[in-house]
Design a protein around this motif. Sequence first.
Motif, PDB file in Angstrom:
ATOM      1  N   ALA A  37      11.240  10.901  -7.051  1.00 39.77           N
ATOM      2  CA  ALA A  37      10.236  11.018  -8.112  1.00 39.77           C
ATOM      3  C   ALA A  37       9.507   9.700  -8.324  1.00 39.77           C
ATOM      4  O   ALA A  37       8.274   9.666  -8.470  1.00 39.77           O
ATOM      5  CB  ALA A  37      10.895  11.477  -9.408  1.00 39.77           C
ATOM      6  N   PHE A  38      10.259   8.598  -8.321  1.00 35.23           N
ATOM      7  CA  PHE A  38       9.621   7.302  -8.552  1.00 35.23           C
ATOM      8  C   PHE A  38       8.808   6.854  -7.346  1.00 35.23           C
ATOM      9  O   PHE A  38       7.781   6.181  -7.494  1.00 35.23           O
ATOM     10  CB  PHE A  38      10.673   6.264  -8.934  1.00 35.23           C
ATOM     11  CG  PHE A  38      11.305   6.523 -10.269  1.00 35.23           C
ATOM     12  CD1 PHE A  38      10.547   6.505 -11.427  1.00 35.23           C
ATOM     13  CD2 PHE A  38      12.654   6.799 -10.363  1.00 35.23           C
ATOM     14  CE1 PHE A  38      11.113   6.757 -12.668  1.00 35.23           C
ATOM     15  CE2 PHE A  38      13.243   7.057 -11.590  1.00 35.23           C
ATOM     16  CZ  PHE A  38      12.464   7.039 -12.750  1.00 35.23           C
ATOM     17  N   ALA A  39       9.247   7.216  -6.154  1.00 35.97           N
ATOM     18  CA  ALA A  39       8.454   6.914  -4.965  1.00 35.97           C
ATOM     19  C   ALA A  39       7.119   7.657  -5.026  1.00 35.97           C
ATOM     20  O   ALA A  39       6.066   7.102  -4.676  1.00 35.97           O
ATOM     21  CB  ALA A  39       9.219   7.289  -3.701  1.00 35.97           C
ATOM     22  N   ALA A  40       7.158   8.907  -5.469  1.00 36.17           N
ATOM     23  CA  ALA A  40       5.920   9.677  -5.596  1.00 36.17           C
ATOM     24  C   ALA A  40       5.002   9.057  -6.649  1.00 36.17           C
ATOM     25  O   ALA A  40       3.775   8.989  -6.463  1.00 36.17           O
ATOM     26  CB  ALA A  40       6.243  11.125  -5.959  1.00 36.17           C
ATOM     27  N   MET A  41       5.571   8.592  -7.762  1.00 37.24           N
ATOM     28  CA  MET A  41       4.767   7.931  -8.792  1.00 37.24           C
ATOM     29  C   MET A  41       4.118   6.667  -8.254  1.00 37.24           C
ATOM     30  O   MET A  41       2.932   6.403  -8.503  1.00 37.24           O
ATOM     31  CB  MET A  41       5.644   7.579  -9.998  1.00 37.24           C
ATOM     32  CG  MET A  41       6.080   8.739 -10.835  1.00 37.24           C
ATOM     33  SD  MET A  41       7.103   8.139 -12.207  1.00 37.24           S
ATOM     34  CE  MET A  41       7.876   9.677 -12.727  1.00 37.24           C
ATOM     35  N   LEU A  42       4.905   5.864  -7.539  1.00 39.32           N
ATOM     36  CA  LEU A  42       4.369   4.615  -7.000  1.00 39.32           C
ATOM     37  C   LEU A  42       3.262   4.894  -6.004  1.00 39.32           C
ATOM     38  O   LEU A  42       2.208   4.240  -6.030  1.00 39.32           O
ATOM     39  CB  LEU A  42       5.494   3.811  -6.344  1.00 39.32           C
ATOM     40  CG  LEU A  42       5.089   2.501  -5.671  1.00 39.32           C
ATOM     41  CD1 LEU A  42       4.366   1.579  -6.637  1.00 39.32           C
ATOM     42  CD2 LEU A  42       6.308   1.808  -5.059  1.00 39.32           C
ATOM     43  N   ARG A  43       3.464   5.857  -5.132  1.00 39.62           N
ATOM     44  CA  ARG A  43       2.445   6.197  -4.142  1.00 39.62           C
ATOM     45  C   ARG A  43       1.153   6.643  -4.837  1.00 39.62           C
ATOM     46  O   ARG A  43       0.041   6.246  -4.446  1.00 39.62           O
ATOM     47  CB  ARG A  43       2.970   7.302  -3.227  1.00 39.62           C
ATOM     48  CG  ARG A  43       2.117   7.541  -1.976  1.00 39.62           C
ATOM     49  CD  ARG A  43       2.719   8.625  -1.111  1.00 39.62           C
ATOM     50  NE  ARG A  43       4.022   8.248  -0.574  1.00 39.62           N
ATOM     51  CZ  ARG A  43       5.182   8.741  -0.997  1.00 39.62           C
ATOM     52  NH1 ARG A  43       5.219   9.646  -1.962  1.00 39.62           N
ATOM     53  NH2 ARG A  43       6.309   8.337  -0.457  1.00 39.62           N
ATOM     54  N   GLU A  64       0.123   5.836  -7.891  1.00 42.01           N
ATOM     55  CA  GLU A  64      -0.522   4.699  -8.547  1.00 42.01           C
ATOM     56  C   GLU A  64      -1.245   3.809  -7.544  1.00 42.01           C
ATOM     57  O   GLU A  64      -2.348   3.315  -7.819  1.00 42.01           O
ATOM     58  CB  GLU A  64       0.518   3.881  -9.321  1.00 42.01           C
ATOM     59  CG  GLU A  64       1.101   4.576 -10.525  1.00 42.01           C
ATOM     60  CD  GLU A  64       0.050   4.924 -11.568  1.00 42.01           C
ATOM     61  OE1 GLU A  64      -0.928   4.154 -11.716  1.00 42.01           O
ATOM     62  OE2 GLU A  64       0.203   5.952 -12.238  1.00 42.01           O
ATOM     63  N   LEU A  65      -0.655   3.611  -6.394  1.00 41.76           N
ATOM     64  CA  LEU A  65      -1.289   2.763  -5.380  1.00 41.76           C
ATOM     65  C   LEU A  65      -2.554   3.410  -4.834  1.00 41.76           C
ATOM     66  O   LEU A  65      -3.526   2.708  -4.501  1.00 41.76           O
ATOM     67  CB  LEU A  65      -0.300   2.483  -4.245  1.00 41.76           C
ATOM     68  CG  LEU A  65       0.941   1.672  -4.621  1.00 41.76           C
ATOM     69  CD1 LEU A  65       1.899   1.565  -3.443  1.00 41.76           C
ATOM     70  CD2 LEU A  65       0.563   0.286  -5.129  1.00 41.76           C
ATOM     71  N   ARG A  66      -2.567   4.723  -4.744  1.00 41.91           N
ATOM     72  CA  ARG A  66      -3.775   5.413  -4.290  1.00 41.91           C
ATOM     73  C   ARG A  66      -4.860   5.388  -5.359  1.00 41.91           C
ATOM     74  O   ARG A  66      -6.050   5.348  -5.036  1.00 41.91           O
ATOM     75  CB  ARG A  66      -3.440   6.849  -3.907  1.00 41.91           C
ATOM     76  CG  ARG A  66      -2.679   6.953  -2.574  1.00 41.91           C
ATOM     77  CD  ARG A  66      -2.177   8.348  -2.316  1.00 41.91           C
ATOM     78  NE  ARG A  66      -1.522   8.435  -0.998  1.00 41.91           N
ATOM     79  CZ  ARG A  66      -0.661   9.372  -0.650  1.00 41.91           C
ATOM     80  NH1 ARG A  66      -0.344  10.340  -1.518  1.00 41.91           N
ATOM     81  NH2 ARG A  66      -0.121   9.371   0.558  1.00 41.91           N
ATOM     82  N   GLY A 108       0.809  -1.203   0.000  1.00 37.36           N
ATOM     83  CA  GLY A 108       0.000   0.000   0.000  1.00 37.36           C
ATOM     84  C   GLY A 108       0.846   1.257   0.000  1.00 37.36           C
ATOM     85  O   GLY A 108       2.066   1.212   0.189  1.00 37.36           O
ATOM     86  N   PRO A 109       0.208   2.420  -0.195  1.00 33.14           N
ATOM     87  CA  PRO A 109       0.958   3.679  -0.279  1.00 33.14           C
ATOM     88  C   PRO A 109       1.714   4.036   0.988  1.00 33.14           C
ATOM     89  O   PRO A 109       2.727   4.724   0.926  1.00 33.14           O
ATOM     90  CB  PRO A 109      -0.125   4.715  -0.607  1.00 33.14           C
ATOM     91  CG  PRO A 109      -1.429   4.072  -0.255  1.00 33.14           C
ATOM     92  CD  PRO A 109      -1.239   2.609  -0.441  1.00 33.14           C
ATOM     93  N   ALA A 151       3.708  -2.691 -12.447  1.00 30.35           N
ATOM     94  CA  ALA A 151       2.701  -3.669 -12.011  1.00 30.35           C
ATOM     95  C   ALA A 151       1.394  -2.981 -11.642  1.00 30.35           C
ATOM     96  O   ALA A 151       0.302  -3.455 -11.990  1.00 30.35           O
ATOM     97  CB  ALA A 151       3.237  -4.467 -10.823  1.00 30.35           C
ATOM     98  N   ALA A 152       1.481  -1.849 -10.945  1.00 30.85           N
ATOM     99  CA  ALA A 152       0.270  -1.114 -10.564  1.00 30.85           C
ATOM    100  C   ALA A 152      -0.479  -0.629 -11.797  1.00 30.85           C
ATOM    101  O   ALA A 152      -1.713  -0.703 -11.854  1.00 30.85           O
ATOM    102  CB  ALA A 152       0.644   0.060  -9.660  1.00 30.85           C
ATOM    103  N   ARG A 153       0.241  -0.132 -12.778  1.00 36.40           N
ATOM    104  CA  ARG A 153      -0.416   0.407 -13.974  1.00 36.40           C
ATOM    105  C   ARG A 153      -1.013  -0.683 -14.854  1.00 36.40           C
ATOM    106  O   ARG A 153      -2.044  -0.468 -15.494  1.00 36.40           O
ATOM    107  CB  ARG A 153       0.582   1.249 -14.765  1.00 36.40           C
ATOM    108  CG  ARG A 153       0.903   2.560 -14.050  1.00 36.40           C
ATOM    109  CD  ARG A 153       1.745   3.465 -14.885  1.00 36.40           C
ATOM    110  NE  ARG A 153       1.845   4.768 -14.242  1.00 36.40           N
ATOM    111  CZ  ARG A 153       2.743   5.678 -14.542  1.00 36.40           C
ATOM    112  NH1 ARG A 153       3.629   5.433 -15.493  1.00 36.40           N
ATOM    113  NH2 ARG A 153       2.764   6.841 -13.929  1.00 36.40           N
TER     114      ARG A 153
END
Length: 353
Positions: free
Chosen positions: A32-38, A40-42, A5-6, A118-120
């Motif tokens: 930047a990638f951590a922000a993208m992942l967060r 996408e998870l939201r 989760g985020p 994976a999220a996308r």
Amino acid sequence: MHLLGPDEVDRLALGVVVLGSGGGGGEHETHAFAAMLRHELRQSGPVTILTPEEADPEGHGIRVGLIGAPTVMIEKLPSGREAEEALKALQAHDSTPVTAVIGWEIGGCNGLLPLILAARLGLPYVDVDGMGRAFPRIDQTTYAAAGLPTTPLAITEPGGNRAVLDATGIEKLARTVMVDFGGWAMMVAKPLKLADAVRSGIPGSCARALSLGEIWARKELSVEERARRSGGFLLVRGKVVEVWRESVGDFPRGTVALRRLDADDAYVRLEMQGEYLVALADGEPLVTTPDLLCCLDAETGQPLTTERLGFGAVIDVVALPSPPEWVREELRARVDPRAFGYDLGYVPFRGAE
């Protein structure tokens, strides 16, 4: 099975930076990638992380990774769509149905990219990768050591340029294209059958990154205790008195001299090429690749990449054990000091004292 989760992203980001061993992108580059992942998870919900045993052996997993200098991303920002564009380009040449995402390199930025993809795509992530830490070269994976294919390999960059490469010398070719693309690019490699990836890969790297992130975020613990809980030890606390860097071939090379703070006129030398690779005292190796050397700011506890380590810094050098796969005699020569041009053999990890 684990649902990522985020609220776990910061912990994961810290863990993959620790496993970067000074390479693969540090705190600034992974932000930047951590922000993208967060994000996408939201938007799409948690990513399902499967253990290797839970993966469908008949399925196929896709690998994604960044090639080039992560620091260039500060000026040439990612759009966030590079991996998907690379996958589209690859699928025009290889139509193998993709049922999961797998890791290529858990260290640094590349530890987050597969989870974003994976999220996308709405696919599970299988917790296996080819390095268990960060290494600079495409061929320095247990997948490559097992003879599994990397090509065809698609490579893209934020400006829209793309290429699909298929050559035996893929490392040199991919780096040539990356330079032409502006200093960094995203790669997606030929899908691997999950049975093959699990058999030849390094299991549990994402779980290890999450655990390391939790440990190293606990600033109330001493660095010695955090190192111990991570399976390693504090090698030295020292002040950087000299940093020497040069460019050799495709990778930067450097040496750092540390004056120990616990002894007069005693020094430790670090050799680095993208990652910290060897620590020596009086010419004798103390810790060598594939075991990990992590340099952390002694005041803040933040990991320091090789590019950001500078004169006058007071740092803690922590040693962590390599994934056991790399210590096996049949694989070690691919990543030991001689693989990086040092006339040194591997020094077995001595553990906490």
